[in-house]
Write a protein that holds these residues in place. Structure first.
Motif, PDB file in Angstrom:
ATOM      1  N   TYR A   1       0.731  -0.818   0.204  1.00 52.06           N
ATOM      2  CA  TYR A   1       0.232   0.047  -0.344  1.00 52.06           C
ATOM      3  C   TYR A   1       0.547   1.626   0.000  1.00 52.06           C
ATOM      4  O   TYR A   1       0.864   2.593   0.173  1.00 52.06           O
ATOM      5  CB  TYR A   1      -0.897  -0.793   1.643  1.00 52.06           C
ATOM      6  N   GLY A   2       1.943   1.203   0.038  1.00 49.96           N
ATOM      7  CA  GLY A   2       2.980   2.356   0.828  1.00 49.96           C
ATOM      8  C   GLY A   2       2.754   2.983  -0.930  1.00 49.96           C
ATOM      9  O   GLY A   2       3.315   2.879  -1.703  1.00 49.96           O
ATOM     10  N   GLY A   3       2.976   4.120  -0.822  1.00 46.62           N
ATOM     11  CA  GLY A   3       2.750   5.571  -1.712  1.00 46.62           C
ATOM     12  C   GLY A   3       1.479   5.630  -2.312  1.00 46.62           C
ATOM     13  O   GLY A   3       1.211   6.598  -2.893  1.00 46.62           O
ATOM     14  N   ALA A   4      -0.108   4.891  -1.795  1.00 50.34           N
ATOM     15  CA  ALA A   4      -1.742   5.404  -2.278  1.00 50.34           C
ATOM     16  C   ALA A   4      -2.167   5.737  -1.377  1.00 50.34           C
ATOM     17  O   ALA A   4      -2.701   6.037  -1.340  1.00 50.34           O
ATOM     18  CB  ALA A   4      -1.687   3.770  -2.980  1.00 50.34           C
ATOM     19  N   VAL A   5      -1.460   5.249   0.296  1.00 51.53           N
ATOM     20  CA  VAL A   5      -2.357   5.516   1.248  1.00 51.53           C
ATOM     21  C   VAL A   5      -1.732   7.417   1.984  1.00 51.53           C
ATOM     22  O   VAL A   5      -0.194   6.899   1.998  1.00 51.53           O
ATOM     23  CB  VAL A   5      -2.887   5.216   2.126  1.00 51.53           C
ATOM     24  N   GLN A   6      -2.538   8.241   2.776  1.00 54.11           N
ATOM     25  CA  GLN A   6      -1.059   8.538   3.629  1.00 54.11           C
ATOM     26  C   GLN A   6      -0.772   7.986   5.140  1.00 54.11           C
ATOM     27  O   GLN A   6      -1.286   6.277   5.172  1.00 54.11           O
ATOM     28  CB  GLN A   6      -2.820   9.719   4.866  1.00 54.11           C
ATOM     29  N   ASN A   7       0.303   8.174   5.497  1.00 55.01           N
ATOM     30  CA  ASN A   7       0.703   7.386   6.445  1.00 55.01           C
ATOM     31  C   ASN A   7       0.665   8.818   8.244  1.00 55.01           C
ATOM     32  O   ASN A   7       1.253   9.484   8.391  1.00 55.01           O
ATOM     33  CB  ASN A   7       2.248   7.434   6.037  1.00 55.01           C
ATOM     34  N   SER A   8      -0.267   8.490   8.875  1.00 50.88           N
ATOM     35  CA  SER A   8      -0.183   8.893   9.845  1.00 50.88           C
ATOM     36  C   SER A   8       0.636   9.901  10.814  1.00 50.88           C
ATOM     37  O   SER A   8       0.629  10.330  11.125  1.00 50.88           O
ATOM     38  CB  SER A   8      -1.055   8.272  10.667  1.00 50.88           C
ATOM     39  N   VAL A   9       1.910   8.843  10.753  1.00 47.86           N
ATOM     40  CA  VAL A   9       3.288   8.980  11.323  1.00 47.86           C
ATOM     41  C   VAL A   9       3.971  10.991  10.934  1.00 47.86           C
ATOM     42  O   VAL A   9       3.698  11.477  11.096  1.00 47.86           O
ATOM     43  CB  VAL A   9       4.091   7.867  11.482  1.00 47.86           C
ATOM     44  N   HIS A  10       3.517  10.091   9.205  1.00 46.26           N
ATOM     45  CA  HIS A  10       4.540  11.592   8.839  1.00 46.26           C
ATOM     46  C   HIS A  10       2.910  12.542   8.718  1.00 46.26           C
ATOM     47  O   HIS A  10       3.275  14.164   8.416  1.00 46.26           O
ATOM     48  CB  HIS A  10       3.795  11.337   6.843  1.00 46.26           C
ATOM     49  N   ALA A  11       1.853  12.460   8.145  1.00 45.37           N
ATOM     50  CA  ALA A  11       0.992  13.112   8.680  1.00 45.37           C
ATOM     51  C   ALA A  11       1.089  14.036   9.697  1.00 45.37           C
ATOM     52  O   ALA A  11       0.847  15.567  10.035  1.00 45.37           O
ATOM     53  CB  ALA A  11      -0.130  13.029   8.579  1.00 45.37           C
ATOM     54  N   LEU A  12       1.264  13.204  11.047  1.00 48.10           N
ATOM     55  CA  LEU A  12       1.609  13.805  12.021  1.00 48.10           C
ATOM     56  C   LEU A  12       2.952  15.141  12.257  1.00 48.10           C
ATOM     57  O   LEU A  12       2.613  16.585  13.174  1.00 48.10           O
ATOM     58  CB  LEU A  12       1.600  12.911  13.482  1.00 48.10           C
ATOM     59  N   VAL A  13       3.553  14.668  12.096  1.00 53.64           N
ATOM     60  CA  VAL A  13       5.154  15.717  12.004  1.00 53.64           C
ATOM     61  C   VAL A  13       4.486  16.738  10.831  1.00 53.64           C
ATOM     62  O   VAL A  13       5.045  17.278  11.315  1.00 53.64           O
ATOM     63  CB  VAL A  13       6.297  14.315  10.738  1.00 53.64           C
ATOM     64  N   GLN A  14       4.285  16.689   9.911  1.00 54.89           N
ATOM     65  CA  GLN A  14       3.952  17.482   8.799  1.00 54.89           C
ATOM     66  C   GLN A  14       3.020  18.552   9.232  1.00 54.89           C
ATOM     67  O   GLN A  14       2.697  19.684   9.602  1.00 54.89           O
ATOM     68  CB  GLN A  14       2.976  17.330   7.136  1.00 54.89           C
ATOM     69  N   LEU A  15       1.698  18.417  10.571  1.00 53.01           N
ATOM     70  CA  LEU A  15       0.632  18.786  10.755  1.00 53.01           C
ATOM     71  C   LEU A  15       1.823  19.825  11.906  1.00 53.01           C
ATOM     72  O   LEU A  15       1.364  21.141  12.537  1.00 53.01           O
ATOM     73  CB  LEU A  15      -0.321  18.742  11.442  1.00 53.01           C
ATOM     74  N   LEU A  16       1.947  18.792  13.150  1.00 52.80           N
ATOM     75  CA  LEU A  16       2.863  19.713  14.189  1.00 52.80           C
ATOM     76  C   LEU A  16       4.536  20.559  14.083  1.00 52.80           C
ATOM     77  O   LEU A  16       4.761  21.954  14.436  1.00 52.80           O
ATOM     78  CB  LEU A  16       3.681  18.262  14.812  1.00 52.80           C
ATOM     79  N   GLY A  17       4.556  20.573  12.139  1.00 51.45           N
ATOM     80  CA  GLY A  17       5.155  21.334  12.039  1.00 51.45           C
ATOM     81  C   GLY A  17       4.777  22.683  11.564  1.00 51.45           C
ATOM     82  O   GLY A  17       5.455  23.523  11.630  1.00 51.45           O
ATOM     83  N   THR A  18       3.597  23.077  11.746  1.00 49.88           N
ATOM     84  CA  THR A  18       3.287  24.041  10.967  1.00 49.88           C
ATOM     85  C   THR A  18       2.762  25.238  12.516  1.00 49.88           C
ATOM     86  O   THR A  18       2.506  26.053  12.006  1.00 49.88           O
ATOM     87  CB  THR A  18       1.754  24.244  10.804  1.00 49.88           C
ATOM     88  N   LEU A  19       3.349  24.622  13.467  1.00 48.54           N
ATOM     89  CA  LEU A  19       2.635  25.360  14.338  1.00 48.54           C
ATOM     90  C   LEU A  19       3.661  26.446  15.376  1.00 48.54           C
ATOM     91  O   LEU A  19       3.728  27.459  15.980  1.00 48.54           O
ATOM     92  CB  LEU A  19       2.524  24.262  16.243  1.00 48.54           C
ATOM     93  N   ARG A  20       5.075  25.995  15.111  1.00 49.11           N
ATOM     94  CA  ARG A  20       5.747  27.069  15.008  1.00 49.11           C
ATOM     95  C   ARG A  20       6.885  27.587  13.653  1.00 49.11           C
ATOM     96  O   ARG A  20       7.017  26.266  12.640  1.00 49.11           O
ATOM     97  CB  ARG A  20       7.199  27.088  16.212  1.00 49.11           C
TER      98      ARG A  20
END
Length: 457
Positions: A218-237
């Motif tokens: 499934y890699g490449g076709a669905v969102q990885n929740s850990v990657h998404a979390l890192v991306q989201l947290l990176g917007t805070l500061r």
């Protein structure tokens, strides 16, 4: 300090330290349900300690959570009352493997007492009990009436205490509130704390696919929740530590330039901090010194991230879930409920595609700023100077004592924060300890305060 009081303190020092060690052996961790019985045991121990000190009335008072210990001593001829607040609960001990000795088996080494709660806040609360006991045993009376309010939920945000204070405000009425749960500036450098940061906290949960997925299929076709979390947290500061949540800084009450100048005169904290923490560089919001960053500026910190495979070696999965814990330290002008809502709104607006966001708010506490024109503040600085040979400075503290703002709003009395811990004593961390030099000089300071305070100044 009068001679008869000094003699009592010196003659009973060993016995009193043994009592404190007994207190510290109780694992009163309020955050962990497995220790509910230990928290009550610590409350019961506190009741007996107050009775032994000579208080005429002591009660174990139930709350929806852990009990409150209340005690008082009064004389009809006294016209003023001091209320003393402290807490008997402690932080969890993890990671326990980093402790040099078991956290609930206190040891004294190099004139430092090592145990969870030694500095925060059992040791400092115990000193108040012994100061009152010394005055009563030596003189048979106190110059003022005294009330004790010692709780068991401070380390989880004091969730039961707001309503307790409101319901018991007449019982708790006093002329000044005295608290020792703050640090000094450093060894031999006493401080009266005039400001505390508030706090808010929340958990962030991201959910992607219905379960962990094979990263090859499934890699490449669905969102990885850990990657998404890192991306989201990176917007805070941003890269300079400036918080990017819209509206976060809008209502801050800025300190005066005179106050900032006082902080600059305290010396080079940056070099001291780098040495203490063994780091090459510090990091913080541009335009503010390290001392200002920890005293007068707000923060947003990621306290933990978890998700996906945590075991030894590699497991080729795409994690279905990812989680983070966030806390903010807040300064005067910021409301924890409003700040939590602003962060939730920001996270919702920046959630990457392919995952669902859930946020759960937790502890909240208002920031606090004290006026210093009450005579008790001058008495406190003089009492410190008599014991330490150095005048106490007015400072702020980066930490939080959630119920202080409640005391301020409900009881409406001057709040005096006279701490005796050191910033380096590892409260909330492995190898927490309390310098016995400050136990001894702290007792002397508190007794000096009692013996010299006048409400007629």
């Amino acid at each position: 300090m009068s001679k008869n009081v000094l003699n009592f303190i010196q003659e009973n020092r060993t016995n009193h330290l043994n009592e404190l060690i007994e207190f510290l052996r109780i694992p009163s961790i309020s955050a962990l349900s497995d220790h509910k019985g230990d928290v009550r045991k610590a409350a019961e121990w506190t009741v007996e300690s107050l009775k032994e000190a000579g208080l005429t009335s002591v009660e174990l008072m139930e709350t929806p959570g852990h009990p409150v210990v209340y005690g008082e001593w009064s004389s009809a001829k006294n016209t003023h009352t001091i209320l003393i607040y402290g807490h008997y609960d402690v932080q969890p001990v993890d990671p326990v493997e980093l402790w040099d000795s078991p956290p609930f088996e206190p040891v004294i080494h190099d004139e430092k007492l090592y145990a969870r709660g030694a500095s925060d806040d059992k040791g400092q609360t115990f000193m108040h009990i012994k100061a009152v006991q010394a005055l009563l045993k030596a003189n048979g009376e106190l110059p003022f009436n005294v009330k004790f309010l010692i709780e068991g939920e401070e380390e989880i945000g004091s969730p039961s205490l707001d309503s307790f204070v409101e319901e018991n405000k007449e019982r708790l009425a006093a002329d000044v509130l005295l608290i020792s749960d703050t640090p000094m500036l450093g060894k031999g450098r006493p401080a009266v704390c005039t400001g505390l940061r508030g706090m808010c906290s929340l958990q962030v949960d991201l959910k992607g696919a219905k379960g962990d997925l094979h990263s090859g299929l499934y890699g490449g076709a669905v969102q990885n929740s850990v990657h998404a979390l890192v991306q989201l947290l990176g917007t805070l500061r941003d890269e300079n530590g400036r918080i990017q949540v819209k509206g976060f800084y809008d209502n801050i009450i800025e300190p005066t330039e005179e106050e900032r100048e006082v902080y600059r005169e305290l010396g080079d904290y940056e070099a001291e901090l780098k040495g203490e923490l063994a780091v090459q560089e510090l990091f913080g919001e541009e335009g503010y010194s390290a001392r200002e960053q920890t005293w007068i500026r707000p923060t947003l910190e990621i306290n933990g991230i978890y998700g996906g495979f945590q075991g030894e070696g590699v497991k080729t999965v795409i994690p279905s879930e990812a989680h983070a814990k966030i806390t903010c330290r807040l300064v005067p002008g910021q409301d924890p409920v409003e700040i939590t809502q602003l962060i939730e709104k920001h996270l919702d607006a920046h959630t990457p595609p392919g995952v669902t966001l859930t946020t759960t708010p937790f502890d909240k506490g208002m920031p606090f700023l004290a006026p210093t024109d009450h005579p008790a503040f001058k008495t406190a600085t003089d009492a410190y100077e008599a014991a330490y040979g150095e005048p106490a400075l007015f400072t702020r503290m980066g930490g939080s004592i959630p119920v202080v703002e409640t005391f301020d709003q409900v009881l409406k009395m001057p709040i005096l924060l006279m701490g005796f811990g050191l910033p380096s004593e590892n409260f909330h961390a492995p190898n927490e300890h309390f310098h016995l030099e400050n136990y001894d000089k702290g007792l002397e300071t508190l007794i000096n305060f009692w013996e010299t305070l006048s409400f007629d100044q």
